[in-house]
Scaffold this motif. Structure first.
Motif, PDB file in Angstrom:
ATOM      1  N   MET A 122      -4.009  -0.260   4.474  1.00  9.27           N
ATOM      2  CA  MET A 122      -4.434   1.035   3.967  1.00  9.27           C
ATOM      3  C   MET A 122      -4.754   1.994   5.107  1.00  9.27           C
ATOM      4  N   MET A 139      -2.605   5.324   6.356  1.00  9.13           N
ATOM      5  CA  MET A 139      -3.225   6.647   6.380  1.00  9.13           C
ATOM      6  C   MET A 139      -2.995   7.341   7.719  1.00  9.13           C
ATOM      7  N   PRO A 155      -3.832   0.854  -3.544  1.00 12.38           N
ATOM      8  CA  PRO A 155      -4.621   0.141  -2.534  1.00 12.38           C
ATOM      9  C   PRO A 155      -4.110  -1.281  -2.330  1.00 12.38           C
ATOM     10  N   ALA A 206      -9.996   7.200  -0.996  1.00 26.10           N
ATOM     11  CA  ALA A 206      -9.652   5.855  -0.524  1.00 26.10           C
ATOM     12  C   ALA A 206     -10.894   4.989  -0.595  1.00 26.10           C
ATOM     13  N   THR A 237       0.828  -1.201   0.000  1.00 30.82           N
ATOM     14  CA  THR A 237       0.000   0.000   0.000  1.00 30.82           C
ATOM     15  C   THR A 237       0.868   1.259   0.000  1.00 30.82           C
ATOM     16  N   VAL A 264       0.402   5.565   0.389  1.00 27.93           N
ATOM     17  CA  VAL A 264      -0.539   6.624   0.776  1.00 27.93           C
ATOM     18  C   VAL A 264       0.144   7.982   0.714  1.00 27.93           C
ATOM     19  N   LYS A 292      -4.838  10.513   0.220  1.00 25.94           N
ATOM     20  CA  LYS A 292      -5.114   9.712  -0.963  1.00 25.94           C
ATOM     21  C   LYS A 292      -4.364   8.378  -0.890  1.00 25.94           C
ATOM     22  N   VAL A 293      -5.085   7.294  -1.114  1.00 22.88           N
ATOM     23  CA  VAL A 293      -4.441   5.995  -1.255  1.00 22.88           C
ATOM     24  C   VAL A 293      -4.029   5.855  -2.709  1.00 22.88           C
TER      25      VAL A 293
END
Length: 195
Positions: free
Chosen positions: A163, A167, A157, A120, A102, A104, A153-154
């Motif tokens: 995730m 964040m 993913p 996301a 992931t 971010v 913003k991811v």
């Protein structure tokens, strides 16, 4: 100058006591009644090198919404008040943070205007005892109570846990940068003269 703030907020839905030290060492004492949310806040504390103490009694017999949203309001208020007049701080902070598969992006402006840009999508409804839709609600509450621009913003993913955790950690790192003092900044970093 200490940048420590204690906020208490009591409603019919939640009773919250929170103490935030922007110049801490990553110590946490967190009890929200929601295990996954505690884990996320612990990550925020450790990776931002803040000290955070949170005690929440919420209406978890209803669901997790009020507990998480109201904690976001209180944390955002603590950030805004602990930052004070913002003289000498960098104001902006950003990071692109990986966690396994992931990736971010988080960017912050402590300019005094609230705004959340959030991108996301989770593939599961819940992570432990926390609804995945509450990640957005938490960051919305924080951004508006803190009067910050928050872009989250991811970019890549993956696993839902990764995730969410990326964040919260990215938010911590970006906020740590934004509240850091810079010896070159004598006043506030604004053409207006105040933030």
């Amino acid at each position: 100058m200490t940048r420590i703030k204690t906020i208490e907020r009591n409603t019919r839905e939640t009773q919250i006591s929170l103490t935030l030290d922007l110049d801490g060492t990553g110590k946490s004492d967190i009890h929200t009644g929601i295990g996954f949310f505690d884990h996320m806040l612990d990550g925020f504390t450790r990776h931002g090198l803040f000290d955070l103490k949170v005690c929440v009694t919420g209406d978890l017999d209803v669901d997790c919404h009020h507990t998480i949203e109201d904690t976001g309001i209180v944390l955002g208020t603590a950030i805004r008040e602990a930052a004070g007049d913002k003289r000498g701080i960098r104001r902006y902070g950003d990071i692109i943070l990986p966690m396994d598969e992931t990736l971010v992006l988080c960017a912050i402006d402590l300019g005094g205007r609230p705004y959340l840009s959030y991108d996301a999508s989770f593939s599961a409804d819940r992570m432990g005892d926390m609804d995945t839709e509450m990640v957005q609600e938490f960051f919305y509450a924080v951004s508006y109570a803190a009067a910050m621009n928050l872009h989250m913003k991811v970019l890549t993913p993956g696993n839902n846990h990764h995730m969410a955790e990326a964040m919260f950690k990215a938010f911590a790192k970006a906020l740590d940068e934004a509240v850091t003092y810079d010896s070159r900044i004598m006043d506030v970093l604004s053409t207006k003269g105040s933030l």
